[in-house]
Motif scaffolding. Structure first.
Motif, mmCIF file in Angstrom:
data_model
loop_
_atom_site.group_PDB
_atom_site.id
_atom_site.type_symbol
_atom_site.label_atom_id
_atom_site.label_comp_id
_atom_site.label_asym_id
_atom_site.label_seq_id
_atom_site.Cartn_x
_atom_site.Cartn_y
_atom_site.Cartn_z
ATOM 1 N N PHE A 11 0.811 -1.210 0.000
ATOM 2 C CA PHE A 11 0.000 0.000 0.000
ATOM 3 C C PHE A 11 0.850 1.268 0.000
ATOM 4 C CE2 PHE A 11 -2.573 -3.289 2.073
ATOM 5 C CZ PHE A 11 -3.644 -3.308 1.192
ATOM 6 N N LEU A 12 2.159 1.112 0.084
ATOM 7 C CA LEU A 12 3.063 2.254 0.131
ATOM 8 C C LEU A 12 3.569 2.599 -1.263
ATOM 9 C CD1 LEU A 12 5.210 1.213 3.228
ATOM 10 C CD2 LEU A 12 3.416 2.946 3.155
ATOM 11 N N PRO A 13 3.924 3.857 -1.492
ATOM 12 C CA PRO A 13 4.522 4.198 -2.782
ATOM 13 C C PRO A 13 5.883 3.522 -2.937
ATOM 14 C CG PRO A 13 4.505 6.100 -1.302
ATOM 15 C CD PRO A 13 3.766 5.000 -0.612
ATOM 16 N N GLU A 14 6.291 3.317 -4.179
ATOM 17 C CA GLU A 14 7.534 2.592 -4.443
ATOM 18 C C GLU A 14 8.774 3.286 -3.894
ATOM 19 O OE1 GLU A 14 8.130 1.261 -8.439
ATOM 20 O OE2 GLU A 14 6.057 0.582 -8.621
ATOM 21 N N TYR B 242 10.530 2.672 3.712
ATOM 22 C CA TYR B 242 10.365 1.281 4.120
ATOM 23 C C TYR B 242 10.630 0.339 2.949
ATOM 24 C CZ TYR B 242 8.271 -3.135 5.369
ATOM 25 O OH TYR B 242 8.076 -4.476 5.582
ATOM 26 N N ILE B 243 10.127 0.695 1.774
ATOM 27 C CA ILE B 243 10.309 -0.159 0.598
ATOM 28 C C ILE B 243 11.792 -0.281 0.269
ATOM 29 C CG2 ILE B 243 9.806 -0.415 -1.869
ATOM 30 C CD1 ILE B 243 7.367 -0.841 -0.075
ATOM 31 N N GLU B 244 12.503 0.834 0.337
ATOM 32 C CA GLU B 244 13.937 0.803 0.071
ATOM 33 C C GLU B 244 14.670 -0.046 1.108
ATOM 34 O OE1 GLU B 244 15.380 4.806 -0.420
ATOM 35 O OE2 GLU B 244 13.672 5.315 -1.686
ATOM 36 N N ALA B 245 14.301 0.116 2.379
ATOM 37 C CA ALA B 245 14.934 -0.684 3.441
ATOM 38 C C ALA B 245 14.603 -2.161 3.267
ATOM 39 C CB ALA B 245 14.477 -0.194 4.809
ATOM 40 N N TYR B 246 13.369 -2.468 2.888
ATOM 41 C CA TYR B 246 12.972 -3.859 2.707
ATOM 42 C C TYR B 246 13.725 -4.490 1.537
ATOM 43 C CZ TYR B 246 10.145 -8.030 2.290
ATOM 44 O OH TYR B 246 9.733 -9.336 2.233
ATOM 45 N N GLU C 5 31.180 -7.953 6.263
ATOM 46 C CA GLU C 5 30.300 -8.173 5.118
ATOM 47 C C GLU C 5 28.874 -7.744 5.446
ATOM 48 O OE1 GLU C 5 32.265 -10.563 6.453
ATOM 49 O OE2 GLU C 5 33.856 -10.536 4.956
ATOM 50 N N VAL C 6 28.436 -8.051 6.662
ATOM 51 C CA VAL C 6 27.096 -7.651 7.078
ATOM 52 C C VAL C 6 27.017 -6.129 7.180
ATOM 53 C CG1 VAL C 6 25.359 -7.818 8.904
ATOM 54 C CG2 VAL C 6 26.702 -9.827 8.292
ATOM 55 N N ALA C 7 28.016 -5.524 7.759
ATOM 56 C CA ALA C 7 28.033 -4.061 7.899
ATOM 57 C C ALA C 7 27.998 -3.373 6.546
ATOM 58 C CB ALA C 7 29.263 -3.616 8.689
ATOM 59 N N SER C 8 28.710 -3.934 5.569
ATOM 60 C CA SER C 8 28.732 -3.298 4.252
ATOM 61 C C SER C 8 27.354 -3.293 3.596
ATOM 62 C CB SER C 8 29.746 -3.990 3.343
ATOM 63 O OG SER C 8 29.299 -5.283 2.998
ATOM 64 N N MET C 9 26.487 -4.234 4.000
ATOM 65 C CA MET C 9 25.156 -4.313 3.404
ATOM 66 C C MET C 9 24.073 -3.682 4.271
ATOM 67 S SD MET C 9 25.215 -8.095 1.703
ATOM 68 C CE MET C 9 25.997 -8.977 3.038
ATOM 69 N N THR C 10 24.358 -3.427 5.535
ATOM 70 C CA THR C 10 23.303 -2.955 6.432
ATOM 71 C C THR C 10 23.533 -1.569 7.011
ATOM 72 O OG1 THR C 10 24.332 -4.076 8.308
ATOM 73 C CG2 THR C 10 22.646 -5.311 7.096
ATOM 74 N N VAL C 11 24.670 -0.980 6.732
ATOM 75 C CA VAL C 11 24.933 0.386 7.173
ATOM 76 C C VAL C 11 24.832 1.281 5.948
ATOM 77 C CG1 VAL C 11 26.607 1.970 8.202
ATOM 78 C CG2 VAL C 11 26.420 -0.364 9.059
ATOM 79 N N GLY C 12 24.009 2.321 6.044
ATOM 80 C CA GLY C 12 23.824 3.222 4.915
ATOM 81 C C GLY C 12 25.119 3.884 4.491
ATOM 82 N N VAL D 125 22.627 5.325 9.335
ATOM 83 C CA VAL D 125 21.420 4.521 9.523
ATOM 84 C C VAL D 125 21.717 3.049 9.263
ATOM 85 C CG1 VAL D 125 19.006 4.204 8.864
ATOM 86 C CG2 VAL D 125 20.014 6.482 8.798
ATOM 87 N N PRO D 126 22.075 2.313 10.306
ATOM 88 C CA PRO D 126 22.259 0.866 10.160
ATOM 89 C C PRO D 126 20.954 0.129 10.461
ATOM 90 C CG PRO D 126 23.042 1.561 12.286
ATOM 91 C CD PRO D 126 22.574 2.806 11.578
ATOM 92 N N ILE D 127 20.800 -1.052 9.880
ATOM 93 C CA ILE D 127 19.635 -1.877 10.184
ATOM 94 C C ILE D 127 20.097 -3.228 10.705
ATOM 95 C CG2 ILE D 127 18.108 -0.764 8.512
ATOM 96 C CD1 ILE D 127 18.540 -3.172 6.659
#
Length: 175
Positions: free
Chosen positions: A46-49, A53-57, A132-139, A144-146
């Motif tokens: 239901f969210l715009p592209e 959230y969509i980008e984070a997902y 490797e995880v940090a390279s993919m989860t830290v902006g 903004v890390p996830i």
């Protein structure tokens, strides 16, 4: 004048109109796909592209393609006020995560991996786990890390939501 004619028409052909409505209901029931095929509980649809959230997902699914938990919680940290998560000038990963924000994230992740964690948290992946995880989860802005917490049940119960919101009692957020 229109409603007078409509009333006369419906009174004159009332049985035909009822028969057509019943036929339409049966036809739609037979022709329409099952509701389970067209309904979704995925709120992201239901969210715009271009919603954050969509980008984070998208980053999450690219980072963790083999997630098979009943549900998962994406934990987003805000490290802007702390000066970022990683010390990008450091040579090895241990030195890169030797920052106040990274120590906070590591302590939070360690708590989620400990025996004191909420009961339905089964697996945790944090940006401080590996380079490797940090390279993919830290902006790219380093602010903004996830992280990801897999849950054993479809939803986070009220107790889990409360505990995740509060975090470990010994951790002090970094400002």
């Amino acid at each position: 004048m229109f409603f007078k004619r409509l009333g006369q028409f419906t009174a004159r052909y009332r049985y035909l109109i009822v028969l057509l409505w019943v036929a339409a209901a049966i036809g739609i029931t037979l022709a329409a796909p099952p509701l389970n095929d067209v309904l979704t509980t995925e709120m992201a649809r239901f969210l715009p592209e271009n919603a954050p959230y969509i980008e984070a997902y998208q980053v999450f699914t690219e980072t963790f393609p083999d997630e098979d938990a009943a549900a998962s919680v994406v934990v987003v940290f805000d490290a802007a006020e702390a000066g970022g998560v990683l010390n990008r000038e450091a040579e090895d990963f241990a030195e890169q995560i030797d920052t106040p924000a990274a120590r906070f994230i590591a302590e939070f992740a360690d708590w989620l991996k400990s025996d004191e964690r909420p009961e339905n948290v089964v697996r945790v992946i944090a940006p401080t786990d590996a380079a490797e995880v940090a390279s993919m989860t830290v902006g790219q802005d380093n602010e903004v890390p996830i992280g990801n917490a897999n849950l054993a049940s479809n939803t986070a119960n009220a107790k889990t939501q409360k505990l995740l919101g509060e975090g470990p009692t010994t951790t002090t957020p970094v400002h």
